[in-house]
Scaffold this motif. Structure first.
Motif, PDB file in Angstrom:
ATOM      1  N   TYR A  18     -67.587  50.723  64.001  1.00 50.58           N
ATOM      2  CA  TYR A  18     -67.879  51.879  63.637  1.00 50.58           C
ATOM      3  C   TYR A  18     -68.583  52.539  64.670  1.00 50.58           C
ATOM      4  CZ  TYR A  18     -68.177  55.915  60.384  1.00 50.58           C
ATOM      5  OH  TYR A  18     -67.982  57.113  59.852  1.00 50.58           O
ATOM      6  N   HIS A  19     -69.380  52.011  65.357  1.00 47.41           N
ATOM      7  CA  HIS A  19     -70.283  52.628  66.303  1.00 47.41           C
ATOM      8  C   HIS A  19     -69.233  53.086  67.566  1.00 47.41           C
ATOM      9  CE1 HIS A  19     -74.270  53.594  68.146  1.00 47.41           C
ATOM     10  NE2 HIS A  19     -73.925  53.173  69.149  1.00 47.41           N
ATOM     11  N   ASP A  20     -68.511  52.502  67.629  1.00 45.49           N
ATOM     12  CA  ASP A  20     -67.612  52.893  68.837  1.00 45.49           C
ATOM     13  C   ASP A  20     -66.908  54.338  68.723  1.00 45.49           C
ATOM     14  OD1 ASP A  20     -67.601  50.302  69.973  1.00 45.49           O
ATOM     15  OD2 ASP A  20     -65.830  49.631  68.962  1.00 45.49           O
ATOM     16  N   LEU A  21     -66.980  54.799  67.550  1.00 41.76           N
ATOM     17  CA  LEU A  21     -66.517  56.025  67.258  1.00 41.76           C
ATOM     18  C   LEU A  21     -67.463  57.145  67.972  1.00 41.76           C
ATOM     19  CD1 LEU A  21     -65.503  55.982  63.391  1.00 41.76           C
ATOM     20  CD2 LEU A  21     -64.148  55.576  65.583  1.00 41.76           C
ATOM     21  N   ARG A  22     -68.769  56.861  68.036  1.00 42.64           N
ATOM     22  CA  ARG A  22     -69.617  57.662  68.922  1.00 42.64           C
ATOM     23  C   ARG A  22     -69.330  57.797  70.211  1.00 42.64           C
ATOM     24  NH1 ARG A  22     -75.140  59.671  69.342  1.00 42.64           N
ATOM     25  NH2 ARG A  22     -76.261  58.440  70.737  1.00 42.64           N
ATOM     26  N   ARG A  23     -68.853  56.863  70.751  1.00 44.02           N
ATOM     27  CA  ARG A  23     -68.584  56.724  72.082  1.00 44.02           C
ATOM     28  C   ARG A  23     -66.939  57.661  72.337  1.00 44.02           C
ATOM     29  NH1 ARG A  23     -69.163  53.593  76.663  1.00 44.02           N
ATOM     30  NH2 ARG A  23     -67.539  53.612  78.354  1.00 44.02           N
ATOM     31  N   GLU A  24     -66.138  57.548  71.122  1.00 46.61           N
ATOM     32  CA  GLU A  24     -65.165  58.164  71.268  1.00 46.61           C
ATOM     33  C   GLU A  24     -65.203  59.786  71.198  1.00 46.61           C
ATOM     34  OE1 GLU A  24     -61.040  59.488  70.695  1.00 46.61           O
ATOM     35  OE2 GLU A  24     -62.032  57.574  71.461  1.00 46.61           O
ATOM     36  N   GLY A  25     -66.296  60.177  70.377  1.00 42.65           N
ATOM     37  CA  GLY A  25     -66.645  61.467  70.389  1.00 42.65           C
ATOM     38  C   GLY A  25     -67.116  62.109  71.707  1.00 42.65           C
ATOM     39  N   ALA A  26     -68.035  61.315  72.322  1.00 40.71           N
ATOM     40  CA  ALA A  26     -68.476  61.680  73.716  1.00 40.71           C
ATOM     41  C   ALA A  26     -67.545  61.744  74.746  1.00 40.71           C
ATOM     42  CB  ALA A  26     -69.818  60.587  74.069  1.00 40.71           C
ATOM     43  N   MET A  39     -72.366  61.487  66.013  1.00 38.27           N
ATOM     44  CA  MET A  39     -73.640  60.926  65.298  1.00 38.27           C
ATOM     45  C   MET A  39     -73.572  59.389  64.727  1.00 38.27           C
ATOM     46  SD  MET A  39     -75.016  63.764  62.661  1.00 38.27           S
ATOM     47  CE  MET A  39     -75.141  65.555  63.204  1.00 38.27           C
ATOM     48  N   ARG A  40     -74.686  58.637  64.635  1.00 35.04           N
ATOM     49  CA  ARG A  40     -74.322  57.422  64.046  1.00 35.04           C
ATOM     50  C   ARG A  40     -74.177  57.328  62.634  1.00 35.04           C
ATOM     51  NH1 ARG A  40     -78.427  57.761  67.696  1.00 35.04           N
ATOM     52  NH2 ARG A  40     -78.452  56.361  69.510  1.00 35.04           N
ATOM     53  N   VAL A  41     -73.694  56.420  61.984  1.00 37.10           N
ATOM     54  CA  VAL A  41     -73.282  56.631  60.616  1.00 37.10           C
ATOM     55  C   VAL A  41     -74.502  56.838  59.780  1.00 37.10           C
ATOM     56  CG1 VAL A  41     -73.328  54.272  60.115  1.00 37.10           C
ATOM     57  CG2 VAL A  41     -71.865  55.461  58.694  1.00 37.10           C
ATOM     58  N   GLY A  42     -75.516  56.020  60.284  1.00 35.30           N
ATOM     59  CA  GLY A  42     -77.060  56.392  59.416  1.00 35.30           C
ATOM     60  C   GLY A  42     -77.543  57.521  59.193  1.00 35.30           C
ATOM     61  N   GLU A  43     -77.188  58.349  60.508  1.00 40.99           N
ATOM     62  CA  GLU A  43     -77.602  59.660  60.742  1.00 40.99           C
ATOM     63  C   GLU A  43     -76.701  60.680  59.987  1.00 40.99           C
ATOM     64  OE1 GLU A  43     -79.302  59.401  65.293  1.00 40.99           O
ATOM     65  OE2 GLU A  43     -77.027  59.976  64.971  1.00 40.99           O
ATOM     66  N   VAL A  44     -75.439  60.262  59.763  1.00 35.35           N
ATOM     67  CA  VAL A  44     -74.528  61.296  59.090  1.00 35.35           C
ATOM     68  C   VAL A  44     -75.014  61.125  57.644  1.00 35.35           C
ATOM     69  CG1 VAL A  44     -72.135  61.346  58.409  1.00 35.35           C
ATOM     70  CG2 VAL A  44     -72.540  60.713  60.757  1.00 35.35           C
ATOM     71  N   CYS A  45     -75.531  60.157  57.148  1.00 37.56           N
ATOM     72  CA  CYS A  45     -75.647  59.865  55.765  1.00 37.56           C
ATOM     73  C   CYS A  45     -77.154  60.302  55.331  1.00 37.56           C
ATOM     74  CB  CYS A  45     -75.299  58.420  55.177  1.00 37.56           C
ATOM     75  SG  CYS A  45     -73.640  58.053  55.298  1.00 37.56           S
ATOM     76  N   LYS A  46     -77.715  60.895  56.101  1.00 34.84           N
ATOM     77  CA  LYS A  46     -79.088  61.350  56.062  1.00 34.84           C
ATOM     78  C   LYS A  46     -79.435  62.927  56.211  1.00 34.84           C
ATOM     79  CE  LYS A  46     -81.660  56.978  57.039  1.00 34.84           C
ATOM     80  NZ  LYS A  46     -82.516  56.271  57.774  1.00 34.84           N
ATOM     81  N   ILE A  47     -78.489  63.534  56.710  1.00 35.45           N
ATOM     82  CA  ILE A  47     -78.434  65.067  57.084  1.00 35.45           C
ATOM     83  C   ILE A  47     -78.658  65.798  55.623  1.00 35.45           C
ATOM     84  CG2 ILE A  47     -77.525  64.790  59.342  1.00 35.45           C
ATOM     85  CD1 ILE A  47     -75.044  65.605  58.584  1.00 35.45           C
ATOM     86  N   ARG A  48     -79.417  66.829  55.804  1.00 33.59           N
ATOM     87  CA  ARG A  48     -79.627  67.521  54.387  1.00 33.59           C
ATOM     88  C   ARG A  48     -79.047  68.942  54.620  1.00 33.59           C
ATOM     89  NH1 ARG A  48     -86.266  66.141  54.404  1.00 33.59           N
ATOM     90  NH2 ARG A  48     -85.939  63.946  54.716  1.00 33.59           N
ATOM     91  N   TRP A  49     -78.731  69.516  53.524  1.00 31.93           N
ATOM     92  CA  TRP A  49     -78.244  70.990  53.332  1.00 31.93           C
ATOM     93  C   TRP A  49     -79.402  71.781  54.030  1.00 31.93           C
ATOM     94  CZ3 TRP A  49     -73.556  72.029  53.105  1.00 31.93           C
ATOM     95  CH2 TRP A  49     -72.660  71.262  52.395  1.00 31.93           C
ATOM     96  N   GLU A  50     -80.773  71.499  53.489  1.00 33.10           N
ATOM     97  CA  GLU A  50     -81.694  72.493  54.056  1.00 33.10           C
ATOM     98  C   GLU A  50     -81.978  72.445  55.588  1.00 33.10           C
ATOM     99  OE1 GLU A  50     -85.960  70.757  53.664  1.00 33.10           O
ATOM    100  OE2 GLU A  50     -84.850  69.265  52.319  1.00 33.10           O
ATOM    101  N   ASN A  64     -64.190  61.453  60.683  1.00 33.81           N
ATOM    102  CA  ASN A  64     -63.869  62.514  61.572  1.00 33.81           C
ATOM    103  C   ASN A  64     -65.105  63.328  61.991  1.00 33.81           C
ATOM    104  OD1 ASN A  64     -61.106  62.426  61.884  1.00 33.81           O
ATOM    105  ND2 ASN A  64     -60.759  63.303  59.906  1.00 33.81           N
ATOM    106  N   PHE A  65     -66.109  63.532  60.914  1.00 33.51           N
ATOM    107  CA  PHE A  65     -67.170  64.176  61.348  1.00 33.51           C
ATOM    108  C   PHE A  65     -68.188  62.992  62.253  1.00 33.51           C
ATOM    109  CE2 PHE A  65     -71.759  65.025  60.745  1.00 33.51           C
ATOM    110  CZ  PHE A  65     -71.772  66.370  60.672  1.00 33.51           C
ATOM    111  N   SER A  66     -68.257  61.916  62.172  1.00 30.82           N
ATOM    112  CA  SER A  66     -68.877  61.170  63.001  1.00 30.82           C
ATOM    113  C   SER A  66     -68.254  61.166  64.443  1.00 30.82           C
ATOM    114  CB  SER A  66     -68.575  59.756  62.414  1.00 30.82           C
ATOM    115  OG  SER A  66     -69.273  59.266  61.092  1.00 30.82           O
ATOM    116  N   ILE A  67     -66.927  61.203  64.566  1.00 26.96           N
ATOM    117  CA  ILE A  67     -66.558  61.366  65.903  1.00 26.96           C
ATOM    118  C   ILE A  67     -66.921  62.760  66.478  1.00 26.96           C
ATOM    119  CG2 ILE A  67     -64.193  61.495  67.108  1.00 26.96           C
ATOM    120  CD1 ILE A  67     -63.088  59.563  65.132  1.00 26.96           C
ATOM    121  N   LEU A  68     -66.535  63.927  65.592  1.00 25.70           N
ATOM    122  CA  LEU A  68     -67.054  65.155  66.351  1.00 25.70           C
ATOM    123  C   LEU A  68     -68.379  65.555  66.644  1.00 25.70           C
ATOM    124  CD1 LEU A  68     -64.377  67.047  63.621  1.00 25.70           C
ATOM    125  CD2 LEU A  68     -64.159  66.723  66.225  1.00 25.70           C
ATOM    126  N   SER A  69     -69.111  64.930  65.643  1.00 30.66           N
ATOM    127  CA  SER A  69     -70.799  65.062  65.835  1.00 30.66           C
ATOM    128  C   SER A  69     -71.462  64.190  66.593  1.00 30.66           C
ATOM    129  CB  SER A  69     -71.115  65.118  64.528  1.00 30.66           C
ATOM    130  OG  SER A  69     -71.342  63.976  63.965  1.00 30.66           O
TER     131      SER A  69
END
Length: 365
Positions: free
Chosen positions: A305-313, A221-232, A214-219
């Motif tokens: 999975y990358h098609d979810l990025r298009r879904e979000g856009a 973002m690519r899944v690689g980007e999702v798994c690298k974002i930091r709290w800071e 759900n976050f991948s679609i709403l944001s």
């Protein structure tokens, strides 16, 4: 101490090739290695015995000797160069590593011709690689060959990969990738969410697949980007997150971008436990693999999975956001891709707006 060994390598057409490696080792370290591939075991053994004897007698050859350097040796030098291979993107590095295991790596650099390149492309095509995938091989090989003289001072200026490109295009062995327009249809997404929820609930599972999807679609973002974002990198005031090194064909690093987390994307982040410096501390490949297993079990075809990025856009466009506003979320540097998404969503929108402005109906009467 000089040595040689032979490895049998089956090809896609069922025939076998024999790769012989001859080299020199000292103190448990490889000082020199070179390889040749043959159609018959006897040929490989003959060459290995002869080359090992030559290396034993003459020692390690000069690495800049164009007459003895293979394409594979050049590839290794390029890959290990911190300013070249060290800065290569994930796709390029994968392709260069793959080329090391192909027959073309055994060719002497001095003998490399367009025929070698064309035969490599034929073999790759026969093994199932599409024109856009093979195109990567040719492009990245070309960049390596272009570095030979200016970077390594080796007297070599030919570039058979570039020379072969027009004919490869004509033969249909290379080409551009086809633009995808796939989105989840009907109840596919609902089924996926149910399946992923069940997978997340497994006793051995640790990945919150539903939240990540759900976050991948709403944001967007690519899944690689999702798994690298930091709290800071969370900006509480702007409800945004800094996405580091976002993909950009013109730059490989330093493309940091502040991305707004709209609607439930912000809520999903707030619900994640702070057990790591990462918001989603999971391997992106594991996330993709879990998605693929559930998708396959459901019989859903041709959805990546990358098609979810298009879904979000697409959802942002449907909500009324402009192309420039959507680009702030997706990170597209060029708006051409987003224009394509927009026009596919609304092929009649310009006509409707025109008639609305004219105060007439859709037929113009």
């Amino acid at each position: 101490m000089a040595y040689y060994n032979i490895v049998k390598r089956p090809r896609a057409d069922g025939t076998a090739r024999y790769r012989c490696t001859a080299g020199v080792k000292a103190g448990g370290k490889h000082l020199h290695r070179e390889t040749r591939t043959f159609g018959k075991l006897a040929q490989a053994k003959t060459w290995g015995v002869k080359r090992a004897a030559e290396l034993e007698e003459n020692g390690v050859p000069n690495s800049s000797d164009i007459g003895k350097m293979t394409v594979g040796e050049l590839l290794k030098r390029y890959i290990n160069d911190p300013n070249l291979g060290g800065k290569a993107g994930r796709t390029k590095r994968y392709v260069l590593d793959m080329l090391l295991d192909c027959d073309i790596a055994d060719a002497l650099l001095a003998d490399l011709s367009t025929n070698h390149v064309i035969e490599h492309c034929r073999h790759r095509n026969g093994a199932g690689a599409g024109p856009s995938t093979v195109n990567h091989d040719v492009s990245y090989l070309s960049s390596v060959l272009a570095s030979v003289k200016p970077v390594y001072g080796i007297d070599y200026t030919a570039n058979p990969a570039t020379e072969a490109r027009p004919l490869l295009l004509q033969m249909g062995l290379i080409g551009k990738s086809k633009r995808r327009s796939r989105r989840p249809v009907s109840d596919e997404l609902d089924k996926l969410l149910v399946g992923l929820e069940a997978r997340s609930g497994h006793i051995a599972a640790k990945i919150p697949f539903v939240d990540i999807l759900n976050f991948s679609i709403l944001s967007c973002m690519r899944v690689g980007e999702v798994c690298k974002i930091r709290w800071e990198d969370i900006d509480e005031k702007q409800k945004a997150v800094l996405v580091r090194d976002r993909k950009d064909p013109r730059k490989k690093s330093g493309n940091h971008m502040l991305v707004p987390l709209l609607g439930d994307a912000w809520t999903i982040v707030q619900h994640q436990p702070k057990t790591s410096e990462l918001i989603f501390p999971y391997n992106s490949r594991s996330v993709t693999a879990g998605f693929q297993r559930v998708r396959n079990a459901l019989g859903i075809k041709d959805l990546r999975y990358h098609d979810l990025r298009r879904e979000g856009a697409s959802r942002l466009f449907e909500a009324g956001f402009s192309i420039e506003e959507v680009a702030q979320v997706t990170g597209h540097r060029s708006l051409n891709v987003l224009w394509q998404v927009y026009t596919e969503l609304y092929p009649k929108s310009l006509h409707e707006k025109f008639y609305a402005l004219q105060g007439t109906n859709r037929t113009g009467k």
